[in-house]
Design an enzyme around this catalytic site. Structure first.
Site, PDB file in Angstrom:
ATOM      1  N   ASN A  74       5.079   0.623  -5.312  1.00  0.00           N
ATOM      2  CA  ASN A  74       3.933   0.491  -4.395  1.00  0.00           C
ATOM      3  C   ASN A  74       2.622   0.349  -5.184  1.00  0.00           C
ATOM      4  OD1 ASN A  74       3.062   0.743  -1.573  1.00  0.00           O
ATOM      5  ND2 ASN A  74       2.118   2.685  -2.179  1.00  0.00           N
ATOM      6  N   HIS A 132      -5.188  -2.276   1.296  1.00  0.00           N
ATOM      7  CA  HIS A 132      -6.533  -1.723   1.549  1.00  0.00           C
ATOM      8  C   HIS A 132      -7.515  -2.858   1.275  1.00  0.00           C
ATOM      9  CE1 HIS A 132      -5.040   2.340   1.875  1.00  0.00           C
ATOM     10  NE2 HIS A 132      -4.459   2.253   0.698  1.00  0.00           N
ATOM     11  N   ASP A 138      -5.543  -1.021   5.790  1.00  0.00           N
ATOM     12  CA  ASP A 138      -6.779  -0.791   6.538  1.00  0.00           C
ATOM     13  C   ASP A 138      -7.766  -1.887   6.136  1.00  0.00           C
ATOM     14  OD1 ASP A 138      -7.584   0.311   4.009  1.00  0.00           O
ATOM     15  OD2 ASP A 138      -7.286   2.351   4.738  1.00  0.00           O
TER      16      ASP A 138
HETATM   17  O1  9MR Z   1      -5.427   8.733   2.255  1.00  0.00           O
HETATM   18  C1  9MR Z   1      -5.248   9.594   1.157  1.00  0.00           C
HETATM   19  C2  9MR Z   1      -6.385  10.604   1.101  1.00  0.00           C
HETATM   20  O2  9MR Z   1      -6.299  11.484   2.202  1.00  0.00           O
HETATM   21  C3  9MR Z   1      -6.321  11.381  -0.212  1.00  0.00           C
HETATM   22  O3  9MR Z   1      -7.439  12.221  -0.317  1.00  0.00           O
HETATM   23  C4  9MR Z   1      -6.261  10.406  -1.358  1.00  0.00           C
HETATM   24  C5  9MR Z   1      -6.203  11.129  -2.689  1.00  0.00           C
HETATM   25  O4  9MR Z   1      -6.301  10.254  -3.751  1.00  0.00           O
HETATM   26  O5  9MR Z   1      -5.133   9.567  -1.232  1.00  0.00           O
HETATM   27  C6  9MR Z   1      -5.209   8.766  -0.113  1.00  0.00           C
HETATM   28  O6  9MR Z   1      -4.110   7.890  -0.037  1.00  0.00           O
HETATM   29  C7  9MR Z   1      -3.947   6.985  -1.128  1.00  0.00           C
HETATM   30  C8  9MR Z   1      -2.471   6.741  -1.273  1.00  0.00           C
HETATM   31  O7  9MR Z   1      -1.797   7.945  -1.445  1.00  0.00           O
HETATM   32  C9  9MR Z   1      -2.188   5.780  -2.404  1.00  0.00           C
HETATM   33  N1  9MR Z   1      -2.935   4.569  -2.275  1.00  0.00           N
HETATM   34  C10 9MR Z   1      -4.365   4.707  -2.051  1.00  0.00           C
HETATM   35  C11 9MR Z   1      -4.610   5.640  -0.866  1.00  0.00           C
HETATM   36  C12 9MR Z   1      -6.099   5.745  -0.570  1.00  0.00           C
HETATM   37  O8  9MR Z   1      -6.753   6.383  -1.629  1.00  0.00           O
END
Ligand code: 9MR
Length: 345
Positions: free
Chosen positions: A194, A230, A259
């Site tokens: 991923n 994203h 998103d």
């Molecule tokens: O959405 C997630 C957020 O709540 C966390 O704080 C963050 C920590 O780094 O991670 C976010 O999710 C990520 C995902 O695990 C991996 N790809 C990027 C996402 C957005 O940062």
């Protein structure tokens, strides 16, 4: 001051006494064409918000626990595994007939301090990796159909392997080993690499493709590439051709964390008004059409239920409102566009 802050937060979340009062709108569910699934990232602590939970179950057919399966949450202390929050999301999803994606077993972020402070020998690091993958996947065997085994291992600028504790401790082979341990831990689970920024042509996609080609050539059990998605409303050069390059390797393609952020003001609302929401809807549709046009594309997951709970505003100041529902759980144009595009319209 504290009261003002609390009232402010409550207003944002639509609550006054800590009890959420957001109602779920009546939406028609996403029904993707073919054998694809449409999913959403869920946070365990928000499942108490009935509107949030109801909307997620109405609209989507699959779930990804947003943070609950990350290393800091599943093994907060060395050798002590905790699955309560993740179990909560997984059990909730299954009780609503939804499937579950696991995210993520090996990543350079959201790791506990005890892990990143270690200076293990290569042999010890491999043992740690195996134990973690075995224990976590073993706990969810039969309940999680697909796992992000390695997340974001490729760096943005050169497309080489990113400098992470695992690379330092084990060397490039850590990626192969993680997938092999994952296959061993749950032979029936689909195993995914991923990453972000790899859904368009460029150094990042080239790097991801190079990594995947190497894995396939060495017989490493990788089943799919997860494209996080994203994005903003800007063009994605070479989008369709890039998806086809992944599929040509014999891999499934998944959109795993979609998103679409737009410029927002201090109140979190799009500064571009309806036109911005229409652009956003168009971008959701482009991504979904890319999936539906590709037989290898099997899933499409949106990274959060609604704009009040999205990671985007914190990470991109001045941007946000990136999800198909607003902070009051009202449907935005993006949802209808996504539904039509996923249905093959
Ligand atoms: O959405 C997630 C957020 O709540 C966390 O704080 C963050 C920590 O780094 O991670 C976010 O999710 C990520 C995902 O695990 C991996 N790809 C990027 C996402 C957005 O940062």
């Amino acid at each position: 001051m504290v009261v003002a802050l609390l009232v402010g937060v409550a207003a944002l979340r639509g609550t006054l006494d800590g009890v959420p009062d957001r109602d779920a709108p009546a939406v028609s569910p996403l029904r993707p064409a073919g054998d694809r699934y449409a999913g959403v990232a869920i946070r365990a602590d928000l499942l108490d918000d009935e509107g949030y939970a109801e909307l997620a179950a109405r609209a989507y057919g699959a779930v990804t626990p947003e943070n609950e399966l990350k290393w800091e949450r599943t093994q907060p202390e060395r050798g002590r595994y905790t699955f309560d929050d993740a179990d909560r999301v997984v059990d909730w999803a299954r009780s609503h007939g939804m499937r579950v994606r696991g995210h993520a077993l090996v990543w350079h972020l959201q790791n506990p301090r005890w892990l990143t402070d270690l200076r293990p020998s290569r042999r010890r690091a491999i043992a740690l990796l195996r134990d973690h993958i075995r224990t976590v996947m073993g706990h969810f065997r039969g309940r999680i159909h697909e796992w992000d085994v390695v997340n974001e291992a490729v760096e943005d600028d050169r497309g080489a392997l990113r400098d992470t504790p695992w690379l330092r401790w084990i060397g490039p082979e850590y990626v192969d080993l993680a997938f092999r341990f994952a296959r061993e831990a749950d032979p029936r689970a689909r195993l995914v690499y991923n990453d972000y920024g790899a859904e368009q042509e460029g150094t990042k996609a080239d790097g991801v493709l190079r990594l995947l080609r190497g894995l396939k050539a060495r017989g490493v059990p990788v089943d799919a590439v997860g494209l996080q998605g994203h994005v903003s409303t800007e063009r994605l050069p070479g989008f369709t051709a890039t998806l086809e390059r992944y599929a040509a390797l014999g891999l499934d393609v998944l959109f795993t964390e979609v998103d679409v952020r737009v410029p927002v003001g201090g109140d979190g609302a799009p500064t571009g008004g309806e036109a911005a929401l229409a652009d956003q809807a168009g971008r959701y549709a482009t991504l979904a059409r890319g999936c539906v046009a590709l037989p290898a594309c099997k899933g499409f997951v949106v990274w959060g239920v609604d704009d009040a709970d999205s990671w985007v505003p914190e990470a991109y100041p001045g941007e946000g409102a990136a999800l198909p529902f607003d902070g009051d759980l009202r449907e935005k144009p993006a949802y209808g566009a996504l539904r039509d595009a996923l249905a093959g319209g």
